[in-house]
Motif scaffolding. Structure first.
Motif, PDB file in Angstrom:
ATOM      1  N   ASP A  56      46.672  43.104  36.550  1.00  0.00           N
ATOM      2  CA  ASP A  56      45.690  42.040  35.705  1.00  0.00           C
ATOM      3  C   ASP A  56      45.596  41.104  36.246  1.00  0.00           C
ATOM      4  O   ASP A  56      44.449  40.355  36.181  1.00  0.00           O
ATOM      5  CB  ASP A  56      46.648  42.097  34.274  1.00  0.00           C
ATOM      6  CG  ASP A  56      46.308  43.339  33.631  1.00  0.00           C
ATOM      7  OD1 ASP A  56      45.400  44.108  33.632  1.00  0.00           O
ATOM      8  OD2 ASP A  56      47.213  43.485  32.626  1.00  0.00           O
ATOM      9  N   ALA A  57      46.366  40.481  37.209  1.00  0.00           N
ATOM     10  CA  ALA A  57      46.502  38.975  37.544  1.00  0.00           C
ATOM     11  C   ALA A  57      47.291  38.891  38.960  1.00  0.00           C
ATOM     12  O   ALA A  57      48.311  39.596  39.096  1.00  0.00           O
ATOM     13  CB  ALA A  57      46.666  38.045  36.755  1.00  0.00           C
TER      14      ALA A  57
ATOM     15  N   ARG B 292      49.095  35.770  41.189  1.00  0.00           N
ATOM     16  CA  ARG B 292      49.211  34.139  41.167  1.00  0.00           C
ATOM     17  C   ARG B 292      49.311  33.852  42.696  1.00  0.00           C
ATOM     18  O   ARG B 292      50.212  34.312  43.510  1.00  0.00           O
ATOM     19  CB  ARG B 292      50.653  34.073  40.410  1.00  0.00           C
ATOM     20  CG  ARG B 292      50.283  34.049  39.031  1.00  0.00           C
ATOM     21  CD  ARG B 292      51.655  33.482  38.113  1.00  0.00           C
ATOM     22  NE  ARG B 292      51.662  33.763  36.719  1.00  0.00           N
ATOM     23  CZ  ARG B 292      51.196  32.866  36.015  1.00  0.00           C
ATOM     24  NH1 ARG B 292      50.443  32.109  36.181  1.00  0.00           N
ATOM     25  NH2 ARG B 292      51.132  33.537  34.518  1.00  0.00           N
TER      26      ARG B 292
ATOM     27  N   GLU C 141      37.706  32.294  45.253  1.00  0.00           N
ATOM     28  CA  GLU C 141      37.638  32.830  43.672  1.00  0.00           C
ATOM     29  C   GLU C 141      36.397  33.878  43.964  1.00  0.00           C
ATOM     30  O   GLU C 141      36.437  35.030  43.319  1.00  0.00           O
ATOM     31  CB  GLU C 141      37.583  31.849  42.646  1.00  0.00           C
ATOM     32  CG  GLU C 141      38.832  31.253  42.449  1.00  0.00           C
ATOM     33  CD  GLU C 141      38.598  29.908  41.663  1.00  0.00           C
ATOM     34  OE1 GLU C 141      39.616  29.394  40.757  1.00  0.00           O
ATOM     35  OE2 GLU C 141      37.475  29.293  41.531  1.00  0.00           O
TER      36      GLU C 141
ATOM     37  N   ASP D 236      36.476  38.354  43.915  1.00  0.00           N
ATOM     38  CA  ASP D 236      35.693  39.220  43.182  1.00  0.00           C
ATOM     39  C   ASP D 236      35.123  40.434  43.820  1.00  0.00           C
ATOM     40  O   ASP D 236      34.930  41.508  43.477  1.00  0.00           O
ATOM     41  CB  ASP D 236      34.636  38.440  42.085  1.00  0.00           C
ATOM     42  CG  ASP D 236      35.391  37.732  41.077  1.00  0.00           C
ATOM     43  OD1 ASP D 236      36.557  37.940  40.575  1.00  0.00           O
ATOM     44  OD2 ASP D 236      34.663  36.695  40.594  1.00  0.00           O
TER      45      ASP D 236
ATOM     46  N   ALA E 219      40.987  42.162  38.026  1.00  0.00           N
ATOM     47  CA  ALA E 219      41.828  41.149  37.841  1.00  0.00           C
ATOM     48  C   ALA E 219      41.648  39.671  38.167  1.00  0.00           C
ATOM     49  O   ALA E 219      40.793  39.676  38.872  1.00  0.00           O
ATOM     50  CB  ALA E 219      43.054  41.606  38.973  1.00  0.00           C
ATOM     51  N   ARG E 220      42.404  38.955  37.438  1.00  0.00           N
ATOM     52  CA  ARG E 220      42.115  37.532  37.556  1.00  0.00           C
ATOM     53  C   ARG E 220      43.087  36.956  38.826  1.00  0.00           C
ATOM     54  O   ARG E 220      44.319  37.398  39.367  1.00  0.00           O
ATOM     55  CB  ARG E 220      42.606  36.897  36.316  1.00  0.00           C
ATOM     56  CG  ARG E 220      41.863  37.157  35.170  1.00  0.00           C
ATOM     57  CD  ARG E 220      42.272  36.348  33.959  1.00  0.00           C
ATOM     58  NE  ARG E 220      43.567  37.036  33.561  1.00  0.00           N
ATOM     59  CZ  ARG E 220      44.603  36.065  33.374  1.00  0.00           C
ATOM     60  NH1 ARG E 220      44.550  34.694  33.530  1.00  0.00           N
ATOM     61  NH2 ARG E 220      45.840  36.783  33.282  1.00  0.00           N
ATOM     62  N   LEU E 221      42.536  35.829  39.528  1.00  0.00           N
ATOM     63  CA  LEU E 221      43.128  35.343  40.439  1.00  0.00           C
ATOM     64  C   LEU E 221      43.526  34.061  39.965  1.00  0.00           C
ATOM     65  O   LEU E 221      42.706  33.292  39.642  1.00  0.00           O
ATOM     66  CB  LEU E 221      42.202  35.178  41.770  1.00  0.00           C
ATOM     67  CG  LEU E 221      42.943  34.228  42.935  1.00  0.00           C
ATOM     68  CD1 LEU E 221      43.955  35.222  43.661  1.00  0.00           C
ATOM     69  CD2 LEU E 221      41.862  34.064  44.135  1.00  0.00           C
ATOM     70  N   ILE E 222      44.985  33.629  39.778  1.00  0.00           N
ATOM     71  CA  ILE E 222      45.091  32.428  39.060  1.00  0.00           C
ATOM     72  C   ILE E 222      45.793  31.580  40.430  1.00  0.00           C
ATOM     73  O   ILE E 222      46.716  31.982  41.153  1.00  0.00           O
ATOM     74  CB  ILE E 222      46.555  32.821  38.027  1.00  0.00           C
ATOM     75  CG1 ILE E 222      45.812  33.682  37.026  1.00  0.00           C
ATOM     76  CG2 ILE E 222      46.945  31.331  37.477  1.00  0.00           C
ATOM     77  CD1 ILE E 222      47.005  34.099  36.294  1.00  0.00           C
TER      78      ILE E 222
END
Length: 115
Positions: free
Chosen positions: A27-28, A30, A45, A49, A60-63
């Motif tokens: 999901d992400a 870090r 960022e 994507d 998934a998110r990139l934190i």
């Protein structure tokens, strides 16, 4: 834009790590990104994507945790966090230093798995 190649490398590393950890979905991610790493956060960022399309990391998110520039001044014998990374000079005595302690890293440090 070298951020795209960095993004593809991150996706590959994350996918390999996820497989080794028996994660079916990520999901992400870090990431620690130093302000002196030479990587533009927004470009990374955007590239992330693109790099995740068609992979197990799609969606998934990139934190990103931004790491400031931390130096050691040999004159003062102290560590300082610089508000502006250029010029690399001690904020107390104004002498230059090449002793960078933090701020150059690009470090994937956690995957957050999903169901």
């Amino acid at each position: 834009m070298h951020e795209l190649s960095i993004a593809f490398s991150l996706v590959q590393l994350a996918a390999e790590t996820a497989e080794q950890s028996n994660l079916n979905k990520v999901d992400a991610l870090r990431l620690r990104l130093g302000v002196f790493s030479g990587v533009v956060k927004e470009a990374l960022e955007f590239s992330f994507d693109i790099a995740t399309e068609g992979t197990m990391l799609e969606g998934a998110r990139l934190i990103i945790e931004e790491i400031p520039l931390k130096i050691f001044c040999p004159q003062c014998e102290k560590e300082y966090v610089l508000q502006n990374p250029v010029p690399i000079k001690c904020p107390e005595c104004n002498s230059g230093t090449d002793q960078i302690l933090e701020g150059k890293e690009i470090e994937l440090y956690e995957l957050i798995g999903g169901g």
